[in-house]
Scaffold this motif. Structure first.
Motif, PDB file in Angstrom:
ATOM      1  N   VAL A 174       0.984  -1.184  -0.162  1.00 29.77           N
ATOM      2  CA  VAL A 174      -0.185   0.042  -0.070  1.00 29.77           C
ATOM      3  C   VAL A 174       0.996   1.051   0.114  1.00 29.77           C
ATOM      4  CG1 VAL A 174      -2.053   1.201   1.054  1.00 29.77           C
ATOM      5  CG2 VAL A 174      -1.587  -1.241   1.326  1.00 29.77           C
ATOM      6  N   LEU A 175       0.572   2.295  -0.922  1.00 31.77           N
ATOM      7  CA  LEU A 175       1.091   3.544  -0.858  1.00 31.77           C
ATOM      8  C   LEU A 175       0.180   4.410   0.116  1.00 31.77           C
ATOM      9  CD1 LEU A 175       3.180   5.693  -1.847  1.00 31.77           C
ATOM     10  CD2 LEU A 175       1.647   5.739  -3.923  1.00 31.77           C
ATOM     11  N   ILE A 176       0.504   4.868   1.123  1.00 35.66           N
ATOM     12  CA  ILE A 176      -0.489   5.784   1.838  1.00 35.66           C
ATOM     13  C   ILE A 176       0.332   7.089   1.514  1.00 35.66           C
ATOM     14  CG2 ILE A 176      -1.201   6.322   4.192  1.00 35.66           C
ATOM     15  CD1 ILE A 176      -0.244   3.313   4.891  1.00 35.66           C
ATOM     16  N   LEU A 177      -0.789   7.906   0.986  1.00 37.82           N
ATOM     17  CA  LEU A 177      -0.439   9.319   0.664  1.00 37.82           C
ATOM     18  C   LEU A 177      -0.885  10.296   1.827  1.00 37.82           C
ATOM     19  CD1 LEU A 177      -0.965   8.376  -2.851  1.00 37.82           C
ATOM     20  CD2 LEU A 177       1.142   9.533  -2.135  1.00 37.82           C
ATOM     21  N   ASP A 178      -0.607  11.207   1.859  1.00 40.84           N
ATOM     22  CA  ASP A 178      -0.908  12.400   2.700  1.00 40.84           C
ATOM     23  C   ASP A 178      -1.889  13.320   2.223  1.00 40.84           C
ATOM     24  OD1 ASP A 178      -1.603  14.638   4.258  1.00 40.84           O
ATOM     25  OD2 ASP A 178       0.483  14.939   4.897  1.00 40.84           O
ATOM     26  N   ASN A 179      -3.036  12.923   1.922  1.00 41.44           N
ATOM     27  CA  ASN A 179      -4.223  13.551   1.252  1.00 41.44           C
ATOM     28  C   ASN A 179      -3.986  15.130   1.132  1.00 41.44           C
ATOM     29  OD1 ASN A 179      -5.794  13.061  -0.996  1.00 41.44           O
ATOM     30  ND2 ASN A 179      -7.499  12.444   0.151  1.00 41.44           N
ATOM     31  N   ASP A 180      -3.515  15.609   2.376  1.00 43.63           N
ATOM     32  CA  ASP A 180      -3.552  17.125   2.419  1.00 43.63           C
ATOM     33  C   ASP A 180      -2.414  17.902   1.750  1.00 43.63           C
ATOM     34  OD1 ASP A 180      -5.971  16.984   4.003  1.00 43.63           O
ATOM     35  OD2 ASP A 180      -4.552  16.606   5.889  1.00 43.63           O
ATOM     36  N   LYS A 181      -1.689  16.923   1.049  1.00 45.96           N
ATOM     37  CA  LYS A 181      -0.360  17.348   0.616  1.00 45.96           C
ATOM     38  C   LYS A 181      -0.396  16.807  -1.075  1.00 45.96           C
ATOM     39  CE  LYS A 181       1.849  19.356   3.918  1.00 45.96           C
ATOM     40  NZ  LYS A 181       1.551  18.595   5.261  1.00 45.96           N
ATOM     41  N   ILE A 182      -0.701  15.745  -1.054  1.00 43.98           N
ATOM     42  CA  ILE A 182      -1.125  15.160  -2.506  1.00 43.98           C
ATOM     43  C   ILE A 182      -2.471  14.699  -2.433  1.00 43.98           C
ATOM     44  CG2 ILE A 182      -0.388  13.300  -4.122  1.00 43.98           C
ATOM     45  CD1 ILE A 182       2.323  13.180  -2.709  1.00 43.98           C
ATOM     46  N   ALA A 183      -2.963  15.418  -3.401  1.00 40.49           N
ATOM     47  CA  ALA A 183      -4.296  15.075  -3.722  1.00 40.49           C
ATOM     48  C   ALA A 183      -4.655  13.789  -4.461  1.00 40.49           C
ATOM     49  CB  ALA A 183      -5.219  16.168  -4.623  1.00 40.49           C
ATOM     50  N   VAL A 184      -5.491  12.786  -4.156  1.00 43.03           N
ATOM     51  CA  VAL A 184      -5.725  11.479  -4.553  1.00 43.03           C
ATOM     52  C   VAL A 184      -7.084  11.528  -5.213  1.00 43.03           C
ATOM     53  CG1 VAL A 184      -5.532   9.029  -4.624  1.00 43.03           C
ATOM     54  CG2 VAL A 184      -3.824  10.573  -3.461  1.00 43.03           C
ATOM     55  N   GLU A 185      -7.350  11.879  -6.375  1.00 44.71           N
ATOM     56  CA  GLU A 185      -8.965  11.679  -6.846  1.00 44.71           C
ATOM     57  C   GLU A 185      -9.103  10.652  -7.881  1.00 44.71           C
ATOM     58  OE1 GLU A 185     -10.824  14.004  -5.425  1.00 44.71           O
ATOM     59  OE2 GLU A 185      -9.602  15.752  -5.161  1.00 44.71           O
ATOM     60  N   GLY A 186     -10.244  10.282  -8.126  1.00 39.59           N
ATOM     61  CA  GLY A 186     -10.412   9.301  -9.232  1.00 39.59           C
ATOM     62  C   GLY A 186     -11.802   8.868  -9.616  1.00 39.59           C
ATOM     63  N   MET A 187     -11.992   7.849 -10.481  1.00 40.88           N
ATOM     64  CA  MET A 187     -13.300   7.684 -10.566  1.00 40.88           C
ATOM     65  C   MET A 187     -13.294   6.078 -11.183  1.00 40.88           C
ATOM     66  SD  MET A 187     -16.452   9.608 -12.336  1.00 40.88           S
ATOM     67  CE  MET A 187     -15.799   9.460 -14.125  1.00 40.88           C
ATOM     68  N   ALA A 188     -14.266   5.173 -11.085  1.00 40.82           N
ATOM     69  CA  ALA A 188     -14.327   4.190 -11.745  1.00 40.82           C
ATOM     70  C   ALA A 188     -15.437   3.832 -12.487  1.00 40.82           C
ATOM     71  CB  ALA A 188     -14.296   2.938 -10.718  1.00 40.82           C
ATOM     72  N   LEU A 189     -15.296   3.615 -13.830  1.00 42.92           N
ATOM     73  CA  LEU A 189     -16.368   3.282 -14.580  1.00 42.92           C
ATOM     74  C   LEU A 189     -16.512   2.076 -15.438  1.00 42.92           C
ATOM     75  CD1 LEU A 189     -16.294   7.153 -16.614  1.00 42.92           C
ATOM     76  CD2 LEU A 189     -18.001   6.280 -14.876  1.00 42.92           C
ATOM     77  N   SER A 190     -17.663   1.558 -15.591  1.00 44.97           N
ATOM     78  CA  SER A 190     -17.869   0.256 -16.253  1.00 44.97           C
ATOM     79  C   SER A 190     -18.454   0.379 -17.719  1.00 44.97           C
ATOM     80  CB  SER A 190     -18.533  -0.883 -15.263  1.00 44.97           C
ATOM     81  OG  SER A 190     -19.000  -1.813 -15.918  1.00 44.97           O
TER      82      SER A 190
END
Lengths: 376, 598
Positions: A174-190
């Motif tokens: 697991v890569l745990i990121l500090d979401n306050d420093k690096i924004a991790v956004e995304g979406m899943a589509l089928s």
């Protein structure tokens, strides 16, 4: 945050390119690596340790690099975030321990960051669904969780994840990121659409369906699909198999897709790419046509209106989706890449993790999950 | 390699040697590579589309098959459910019948007991037997009712009925009961309430009598009121409210929400053992009100009383519908001037008794009953009657014996009392005899109710009416289409299915015994025994209709009476027995129809 994609089919080229990027005064601190098991994962680990770059990696069933795809190669992103902005952990796990491992991951993440986000890869013996549940429940909210189940070039034997510590076929990295420093956004589509009548899973154990409508599961599948896939179900390869027509499991307010990875002729059971529960109702599903590619690209274009910026992209796309869309998958990948036009690494998975529009993260099949990384 | 890829490769190989510049060669290779990629994509698309279509076709074919199987299963399930429901209903009806039959026996016997000489203790026991049997009958009827409502088998009629008549009936039935407890029963009907409504009179009556009975049951002093209010009215419809108010014990606030639940009883702490039924009455009322698209509410204060309000809408019938109804009903409306009349009915047949009791119900007439000659002698010696209605064939003698004695005894208090003879064996000889005995009316059974009333009107108008006007009041035989099976019953009890059912039950009770006794009479060459039961069952058959049994029993009765063609009796008896078996099935089916419909 700078990012560079390396997309190659040889370790030698990889080594050369790493040196080249470092010479270009780019000092990567993190590598997100997706590689065929045939590339020699241990060699990869050693290589990055030598270069003092932290790694998170997974074996694949094909790699994605910007607009291109390949098999039996490497696709990796080199990034240069401050090491204080992320942590990488690797845990040994199996199907049964998955929920508890999810809880542990969340607890560890909380010790590092107030607002953690997760990029996770896990070997095929782990239950992605319950592990994600464990994280979500522990954090009591909707944490950003993305990733995929590692592949093994469609041999369906064992898949690997790795970190600087080790390569393991029973682990989640697991890569745990500090979401306050690096924004991790995304979406899943089928885009897969249900077809036929509602059926009920009447006997299941973890990711094995024994009975559908109180009949051996394989009998029902054969009856539904006639002889078309009857033979392919027993082949080692997923190609042209029923995986392209996954089960759309009906949940309270949504659904999840579960593709069949294999079958057992002797007891009539189906091995699924994710957990199922006795009592689950489902319908088979089918891609509505090649317009699904256009629809998916449009979906990400709409998403880009809200999230127009990214430093790098990660893509976790289902190998069954690849099988189903064939060469059209390249159009989909190209279309998505063109929305942001940032370095994008990805791989064809045995199952994807991503967020729905509701904010909840789930484990899917037949889905394209995209992650945007942006240093704040 | 596909056909197109091969063609491209051949094209590349054939063109490249002719190109001299490297740039042109690269350009050609690049363009051909793009073309190849497009070909591959298109080839896949075609292949994939064919595959998806085939899979879709297979899935849809399977879906259709599954749907057909499901449809068949559903049909099978439906048939099974219907079968089970029918069985359940049949079982329920049978059990109900089986329970009600002995209950009627218990009730009948307890009535007889009450009319016999009993000491105080014995009378007390008899009363307990009768009231227990009454309660049991209420429970059985409630369960049957609820079962039908729950099964959705209760259908509502929508036909014109006299609302005034309904209120009169309620008043007639309940006044005595209320007065018995020292309560006043007040019924108010506003002047703008239509006299006739469209709807299901029986169900409305059932609702109101249930609520009013409850009110009487739970009230020890004060009054019971039924107030009718017109909420909205136009030419064709009316919304009205019925308010059933009492000054009884009231209902605790905590119990108000559950008063309409099944098996909920409102306990009177002072009289814990006084409750009747199993708490289904209000549940039935609520369901009937809902069935009529109405609403029912209850408010109550402990110690002060309870008020049930129900809002119902009705159509107002057209004038033509009322006209027919008026003509039909007017014949059996009992004049209010007869309120204090005392009538003695000498009759042994249960069916005839019910028939007569129903005829006079609500008419404020005191109807005294003697089921045999001995009781009749006793009663006529004790009480002056305004009219005596007498059967001829009685268990312990002939009705004419009593009439002759009365007319011949100047000291008898009923010497000049008008008498109507009601007989199943009406004939000229008997009619002449009746004339000689100064009998005012000689009526053949079955008689239409309006005939009795019109005859009584004559009697009460002119107490000294001469026998010269007397004639056999048998209905003239007419050329008409075959008589429906239950012609007489349906004509005279059109809106009273419960009474029709009761008649059927009485008949079904009597018939086996009659057949047995008649058979015994034949076997033992005892014409008296044969005739007695033949005559009794004839009377009941006439009340119901039964066009195939009627001529057989009439013939047998006539042969016995006239003592002719005795040798034909065994054959007629056999025919009668066979026909009776068929008719029993028809009656049971009709009875079930009525039960379901009601």
């Amino acid at each position: 945050m700078q990012s560079k994609l390396i997309f190659t089919i040889s370790l030698e080229t990889l080594s050369h390119q790493i040196q080249k990027t470092i010479q270009d005064e780019f000092q990567p601190t993190l590598a997100i690596i997706f590689a065929s098991p045939a590339m020699g994962l241990e060699a990869l680990r050693v290589l990055f340790n030598k270069n003092n770059i932290q790694i998170i990696g997974a074996s694949t069933a094909g790699e994605i690099g910007n607009t291109a795809i390949q098999g039996a190669g490497i696709s990796l992103l080199l990034l240069d975030p401050p090491t204080s902005h992320f942590k990488i952990i690797q845990r040994e796990a199996n199907y049964e321990s998955s929920p508890e491992i999810g809880v542990q991951i969340a607890q560890v993440a909380q010790t590092y960051f107030k607002n953690p986000a997760f990029i996770m890869v896990f070997s095929m013996n782990i239950c992605g669904d319950t592990m994600i549940d464990g994280i979500s429940k522990t954090l009591n909210g909707y944490p950003s969780i993305f990733g995929g189940m590692a592949g093994d070039d469609m041999k369906m034997k064992e898949s690997y994840t790795f970190s600087n510590e080790k390569v393991s076929s029973n682990s989640v990295t697991v890569l745990i990121l500090d979401n306050d420093k690096i924004a991790v956004e995304g979406m899943a589509l089928s885009g897969w659409q249900p077809i036929g009548l509602e059926n009920k899973i009447t006997k299941a154990n973890n990711n094995i369906i024994h009975e559908i409508n109180e009949e051996p599961a394989l009998d029902v599948v054969k009856r539904y699909f006639g002889d078309y896939f009857a033979n392919s179900l027993n082949e080692d390869s997923l190609s042209l198999g029923i995986a392209q027509y996954p089960l759309q499991i009906i949940r309270e307010d949504s659904y999840v897709l579960r593709a069949a990875l294999d079958s057992n002729e002797s007891d009539g059971s189906l091995l699924m790419a994710g957990p199922v529960t006795t009592g689950d109702s489902f319908r088979f599903s089918i891609a509505p046509g090649f317009e699904v590619v256009e629809d998916t690209i449009q979906g990400f274009k709409d998403f880009a209106k809200e999230k127009p910026e990214a430093d790098a992209l990660l893509m976790f796309s289902c190998v069954a989706r690849h099988m189903s869309l064939g060469p059209m998958i390249e159009e989909e990948i190209e279309g998505i890449y063109n929305v942001w036009q940032k370095p994008m690494a990805g791989f064809f998975t045995y199952g994807e993790v991503g967020q729905q529009s509701t904010g909840t993260s789930h484990f899917y099949n037949e889905t394209c999950s995209l992650v945007l990384l942006k240093e704040l | 390699m596909s056909k197109y890829a091969l063609l491209l490769k051949q094209l590349e190989e054939s063109l490249l040697p002719y190109l001299k510049e490297e740039q042109a060669k690269d350009l050609l290779t690049e363009q051909l590579a793009k073309l190849k990629k497009e070909f591959i994509k298109n080839e896949f698309k075609v292949k994939r589309t064919i595959q998806d279509k085939q899979i879709t076709k297979q899935i849809l074919e399977h879906t259709i098959t599954e749907l057909k199987i499901q449809s068949e299963n559903l049909k099978h399930q439906k048939a099974l459910t219907e079968e089970q429901t029918a069985f359940k209903e049949q079982l329920f009806a049978n059990v109900s019948h089986e329970l009600r039959t002995p209950l009627h026996g218990i009730l009948g016997m307890s009535h007889l007991l009450e009319n016999s000489t009993l000491d105080k203790e014995q009378r007390g026991y008899t009363e307990i037997i009768r009231s227990s049997a009454d309660n049991l009958l209420i429970i059985i009827n409630d369960l049957l009712n609820l079962s039908k409502i729950n099964a959705g088998k209760t259908l509502l009629l929508n036909e014109p009925f006299s609302f005034e008549n309904l209120l009169t009936d309620l008043n007639g039935v309940l006044t005595f009961k209320a007065k018995g407890k020292g309560l006043n029963l007040v019924i108010t009907n506003p002047p703008n309430m239509p006299k006739f409504l469209m709807g299901d009179r029986t169900r409305l009556y059932q609702i109101l009598i249930n609520l009013l009975n409850n009110a009487i049951k739970f009230t020890e002093k004060g009054y019971i009121a039924l107030n009718v209010y017109v909420l909205r009215k136009n030419e064709s419809t009316i919304d009205c409210q019925f308010e059933i108010k009492d000054t009884g014990i009231g209902i605790k606030t905590g119990q108000l929400n559950s008063v309409f639940d099944s098996f909920t009883q409102l306990l009177d702490s002072k009289k814990e053992n006084s409750l009747e039924g199993v708490g289904l009455g209000l549940n039935i009322v609520k369901k009937l009100v809902q069935l009529m698209n109405g609403k029912i509410k209850v408010k109550s204060k402990v110690g002060q009383g309870t008020t049930f309000s129900l809002n119902l809408s009705f159509d107002i019938p057209a004038a033509s519908a009322i006209k027919n109804l008026t003509l039909h009903k007017s014949a059996i409306v009992i004049p209010t001037a007869w309120q204090d009349k005392k009538i003695l009915l000498i009759e042994d047949n249960e069916a005839n008794l019910v028939y007569a009791q129903n005829l006079f119900a609500g008419g404020h007439i005191t109807l005294d009953i003697a089921k045999n000659l001995s009781i009749a002698y006793h009663k006529v010696g004790q009480q002056l009657y305004d009219c005596i209605l007498s059967d001829v064939k009685l268990p312990d003698g002939n009705g004419f014996e009593l009439i002759a004695k009365l007319r011949g005894d100047h000291s008898a208090i009923n010497q000049r009392t008008p008498i109507m003879v009601l007989t199943a064996s009406a004939n000229d000889k008997e009619a002449d005899y009746a004339k000689k005995l100064n009998v005012q009316s000689y009526i053949g059974k079955p008689f239409p109710p309006q005939l009795i009333i019109s005859e009584m009107k004559k009697i009460f108008k002119d107490n000294n009416v001469t026998i010269s006007s007397l004639q056999t009041m048998q209905r003239p035989a007419k050329n008409r289409s075959p008589e429906p099976y239950f012609a007489h019953l349906e004509k005279n009890f059109k809106n009273k299915p419960s009474l029709q059912i009761e008649m059927f039950e009485i008949f079904l009770n009597q018939l086996p015994m009659a057949i047995k006794q008649m058979g015994k009479g034949l076997a033992e060459n005892d014409l008296k025994v044969f005739h007695y039961d033949a005559h009794r069952i004839k009377s009941t058959i006439n009340i119901i209709g039964l066009p195939k049994l009627k001529p057989l029993i009439t013939k047998m009765d006539e042969f016995c009476y006239k003592k002719i063609n005795i040798d034909q009796l065994p054959e007629l008896y056999t025919q009668f027995k066979m026909q009776a078996e068929k008719d029993i099935k028809i009656i049971l089916a009709r009875k079930e129809e009525l039960l379901v419909a009601s």
